[in-house]
Write a protein that holds these residues in place. Structure first.
Motif, short mmCIF file in Angstrom:
data_model
loop_
_atom_site.label_atom_id
_atom_site.label_comp_id
_atom_site.label_asym_id
_atom_site.label_seq_id
_atom_site.Cartn_x
_atom_site.Cartn_y
_atom_site.Cartn_z
N SER A 4 12.03 6.55 4.68
CA SER A 4 11.90 7.15 4.47
C SER A 4 11.37 8.08 3.67
N HIS A 5 12.46 8.30 2.62
CA HIS A 5 12.83 8.54 1.72
C HIS A 5 12.25 8.05 0.06
N ALA A 6 12.88 6.55 0.04
CA ALA A 6 11.85 5.53 -0.67
C ALA A 6 10.48 5.67 -0.80
N SER A 7 10.39 5.70 0.52
CA SER A 7 8.37 5.46 0.86
C SER A 7 7.49 6.97 0.18
N LEU A 8 8.72 8.00 0.14
CA LEU A 8 8.47 8.76 -0.62
C LEU A 8 8.21 9.07 -1.78
N VAL A 9 9.24 8.60 -2.49
CA VAL A 9 9.06 8.34 -3.33
C VAL A 9 8.06 7.48 -4.35
N CYS A 10 8.26 5.57 -3.52
CA CYS A 10 6.80 5.32 -4.12
C CYS A 10 5.63 5.82 -4.01
N LEU A 12 5.15 8.87 -4.54
CA LEU A 12 4.91 9.82 -5.44
C LEU A 12 4.56 9.33 -6.91
N LEU A 13 5.19 7.40 -7.26
CA LEU A 13 5.09 7.12 -8.60
C LEU A 13 3.96 6.78 -8.08
N PHE A 14 2.94 6.47 -7.11
CA PHE A 14 1.73 5.65 -7.43
C PHE A 14 0.41 6.86 -7.77
N SER A 15 1.38 7.71 -7.28
CA SER A 15 0.18 8.87 -7.49
C SER A 15 0.37 9.43 -8.45
N LEU A 16 1.34 9.87 -9.44
CA LEU A 16 1.60 9.96 -10.63
C LEU A 16 1.16 8.71 -11.56
N LEU A 17 1.29 7.31 -11.57
CA LEU A 17 0.77 6.68 -12.26
C LEU A 17 -0.99 6.59 -12.00
N ALA A 18 -2.16 6.38 -11.15
CA ALA A 18 -2.81 7.18 -11.27
C ALA A 18 -4.10 8.45 -11.53
N LEU A 19 -2.92 9.09 -11.77
CA LEU A 19 -3.30 10.65 -12.17
C LEU A 19 -2.85 10.61 -13.97
N HIS A 20 -2.04 9.67 -14.25
CA HIS A 20 -2.53 9.63 -16.15
C HIS A 20 -3.13 8.95 -16.20
N GLN A 21 -3.40 7.91 -15.85
CA GLN A 21 -4.47 7.08 -15.70
C GLN A 21 -5.61 7.39 -15.83
N CYS A 22 -5.84 8.37 -15.09
CA CYS A 22 -7.19 8.94 -14.34
C CYS A 22 -7.12 10.35 -16.63
#
Length: 74
Positions: A4-10, A12-22
């Protein structure tokens, strides 16, 4: 618990990547002036015509000719 920690980290990383692209897209203020737009041209050409944004009075029946002209004007 670890999965569950690994999935939360993933997530979070995908969300940050999407935010960076926007944010990167938002900073780009360049407008592509070589892109032709479909104009009316008072029915001179069937189906409309393609005009260059810099010189809207000059229009072509085919988009390829317009794109070539607009890119040469840039």
């Amino acid at each position: 618990m670890k999965s569950s920690h690994a999935s939360l980290v993933c997530i979070l990383l995908f969300s940050l990547l999407a935010l960076h692209q926007c944010a990167r897209i938002g900073r780009s203020n360049k407008v592509d002036m070589s892109a032709c737009f479909l104009g009316d041209c008072n029915n001179v050409f069937e189906g409309g015509c393609y005009c260059c944004p810099k010189t809207p009075a000059l229009c072509w029946a085919e988009k390829d000719y317009c794109t070539t002209y607009c890119q040469s004007q840039s």
